[in-house]
Design a protein around this motif. Structure first.
Motif, PDB file in Angstrom:
ATOM      1  N   ILE A  44       0.845  -1.198   0.000  1.00 21.42           N
ATOM      2  CA  ILE A  44       0.000   0.000   0.000  1.00 21.42           C
ATOM      3  C   ILE A  44       0.877   1.243   0.000  1.00 21.42           C
ATOM      4  O   ILE A  44       1.846   1.340   0.766  1.00 21.42           O
ATOM      5  CB  ILE A  44      -0.932   0.033   1.232  1.00 21.42           C
ATOM      6  N   LEU A  45       0.510   2.187  -0.854  1.00 25.35           N
ATOM      7  CA  LEU A  45       1.167   3.486  -0.891  1.00 25.35           C
ATOM      8  C   LEU A  45       0.135   4.548  -0.545  1.00 25.35           C
ATOM      9  O   LEU A  45      -0.869   4.702  -1.246  1.00 25.35           O
ATOM     10  CB  LEU A  45       1.764   3.764  -2.269  1.00 25.35           C
ATOM     11  N   TYR A  46       0.355   5.269   0.559  1.00 25.53           N
ATOM     12  CA  TYR A  46      -0.522   6.368   0.968  1.00 25.53           C
ATOM     13  C   TYR A  46       0.046   7.669   0.417  1.00 25.53           C
ATOM     14  O   TYR A  46       1.246   7.940   0.573  1.00 25.53           O
ATOM     15  CB  TYR A  46      -0.618   6.441   2.495  1.00 25.53           C
ATOM     16  N   ASN A  58      -3.282  -9.052   5.481  1.00 20.65           N
ATOM     17  CA  ASN A  58      -2.754  -7.777   5.952  1.00 20.65           C
ATOM     18  C   ASN A  58      -1.800  -7.224   4.902  1.00 20.65           C
ATOM     19  O   ASN A  58      -1.310  -7.950   4.043  1.00 20.65           O
ATOM     20  CB  ASN A  58      -2.008  -7.948   7.277  1.00 20.65           C
ATOM     21  N   ALA A  59      -1.533  -5.933   4.984  1.00 24.15           N
ATOM     22  CA  ALA A  59      -0.585  -5.318   4.051  1.00 24.15           C
ATOM     23  C   ALA A  59       0.808  -5.894   4.276  1.00 24.15           C
ATOM     24  O   ALA A  59       1.262  -6.024   5.417  1.00 24.15           O
ATOM     25  CB  ALA A  59      -0.577  -3.808   4.234  1.00 24.15           C
ATOM     26  N   SER A  60       1.485  -6.235   3.199  1.00 24.55           N
ATOM     27  CA  SER A  60       2.834  -6.788   3.312  1.00 24.55           C
ATOM     28  C   SER A  60       3.864  -5.677   3.518  1.00 24.55           C
ATOM     29  O   SER A  60       4.892  -5.893   4.161  1.00 24.55           O
ATOM     30  CB  SER A  60       3.182  -7.582   2.048  1.00 24.55           C
ATOM     31  N   GLU A  61       3.596  -4.495   2.957  1.00 26.20           N
ATOM     32  CA  GLU A  61       4.509  -3.357   3.088  1.00 26.20           C
ATOM     33  C   GLU A  61       3.722  -2.086   2.809  1.00 26.20           C
ATOM     34  O   GLU A  61       2.839  -2.065   1.947  1.00 26.20           O
ATOM     35  CB  GLU A  61       5.674  -3.492   2.111  1.00 26.20           C
ATOM     36  N   THR A  62       4.030  -1.024   3.533  1.00 23.13           N
ATOM     37  CA  THR A  62       3.355   0.255   3.316  1.00 23.13           C
ATOM     38  C   THR A  62       4.376   1.382   3.236  1.00 23.13           C
ATOM     39  O   THR A  62       5.411   1.352   3.900  1.00 23.13           O
ATOM     40  CB  THR A  62       2.349   0.570   4.440  1.00 23.13           C
ATOM     41  N   GLN A  86       8.413   2.244  -7.333  1.00 29.30           N
ATOM     42  CA  GLN A  86       9.519   1.402  -7.779  1.00 29.30           C
ATOM     43  C   GLN A  86      10.023   0.515  -6.650  1.00 29.30           C
ATOM     44  O   GLN A  86      10.328  -0.668  -6.851  1.00 29.30           O
ATOM     45  CB  GLN A  86      10.647   2.272  -8.335  1.00 29.30           C
ATOM     46  N   HIS A  87      10.104   1.084  -5.447  1.00 27.62           N
ATOM     47  CA  HIS A  87      10.553   0.304  -4.291  1.00 27.62           C
ATOM     48  C   HIS A  87       9.570  -0.829  -4.000  1.00 27.62           C
ATOM     49  O   HIS A  87       9.970  -1.985  -3.796  1.00 27.62           O
ATOM     50  CB  HIS A  87      10.694   1.199  -3.067  1.00 27.62           C
ATOM     51  N   LEU A  88       8.275  -0.512  -3.979  1.00 31.10           N
ATOM     52  CA  LEU A  88       7.269  -1.523  -3.669  1.00 31.10           C
ATOM     53  C   LEU A  88       7.222  -2.599  -4.753  1.00 31.10           C
ATOM     54  O   LEU A  88       7.074  -3.789  -4.454  1.00 31.10           O
ATOM     55  CB  LEU A  88       5.895  -0.871  -3.526  1.00 31.10           C
ATOM     56  N   VAL A 135      -0.464  -3.732  -5.804  1.00 26.71           N
ATOM     57  CA  VAL A 135      -0.138  -2.485  -5.125  1.00 26.71           C
ATOM     58  C   VAL A 135      -1.385  -1.612  -5.129  1.00 26.71           C
ATOM     59  O   VAL A 135      -2.000  -1.398  -6.187  1.00 26.71           O
ATOM     60  CB  VAL A 135       1.013  -1.728  -5.822  1.00 26.71           C
ATOM     61  N   LEU A 136      -1.770  -1.126  -3.960  1.00 28.50           N
ATOM     62  CA  LEU A 136      -2.910  -0.220  -3.836  1.00 28.50           C
ATOM     63  C   LEU A 136      -2.394   1.167  -3.478  1.00 28.50           C
ATOM     64  O   LEU A 136      -1.621   1.312  -2.534  1.00 28.50           O
ATOM     65  CB  LEU A 136      -3.876  -0.710  -2.761  1.00 28.50           C
TER      66      LEU A 136
END
Length: 209
Positions: A59-61, A88-92, A107-109, A117-118
């Motif tokens: 997830i990217l906020y 659950n989100a794996s990485e934010t 790019q990182h995600l 990716v959300l």
């Protein structure tokens, strides 16, 4: 012969009936069966049930002023949305809504090759040429579709980086009720590549009251 199924892209837990096949009479003529098999060969399967195995959702906020503000506003609703699917989100990440910063975060995600990716933004994109869309393209995404006949979630933007879907849908992440994201998450988590045409077909039943 008739086949009745659950609505397209329906999430089905283990043990849930998703289809029924009936024929009248109980025996089907060989020529009719061959005609049906020929149709399936040309158009593809009538029903697909795809498994979701260990999905990783990143997830990217984003916010025009402060990415952490977006995380504070939207993290709880995002968590509840993913919990519906038992994940659950794996990485934010959180980012200011600026093209270069959003591109770097994407790019990182994407390097971790998540299932999806959300992008959870506090603003609404004006289209693929807006900040989020431009950042998706710079990160290597091919834009598949913008706009969906679904409320809430009509401003859905979908792209793919290779096989990884990247979804931005302002207005979809905040409400507790179902949205365009809820309709598309099951097939995307199962690795199915949703097309612009299939998003257009969501108009029937797309008013999620």
């Amino acid at each position: 012969m008739v086949v009745a199924t659950s609505r397209n892209f329906t999430w089905a837990d283990s043990g849930i009936q998703v289809a029924v096949v009936k024929s009248a009479p109980f025996a089907v003529a060989k020529t009719d069966l061959e005609a049906l098999l020929s149709l399936i060969e040309k158009r593809g399967p009538i029903v697909q049930a795809l498994p979701i195995r260990n999905p990783a959702v990143a997830i990217l906020y984003t916010d025009p002023v402060n990415g952490e503000r977006a995380r504070q506003l939207l993290e709880n609703s995002m968590g509840r949305r993913l919990n519906r699917f038992g994940i659950n989100a794996s990485e934010t990440f959180a980012s200011v809504e600026e093209e270069g910063a959003v591109t770097a975060c994407l790019q990182h995600l994407l390097r971790a090759k998540p299932t999806a990716v959300l992008i959870s933004s506090t603003t609404a994109p004006a289209g693929p040429d807006d900040v989020i869309g431009r950042a998706m393209v710079r990160a290597g995404c091919e834009i598949e579709s913008f706009l969906a006949p679904v409320e809430p979630g009509s401003l859905l933007l979908l792209g793919y980086k290779d096989q990884v879907p990247v979804v931005c849908a302002p207005g979809s992440f905040r409400p507790a009720r179902r949205s365009a994201v809820d309709l598309l998450l099951p097939p995307l988590l199962a690795g199915y590549r949703v097309s612009a045409f299939e998003i257009g077909c969501l108009g029937h039943g797309g008013l999620l009251v």
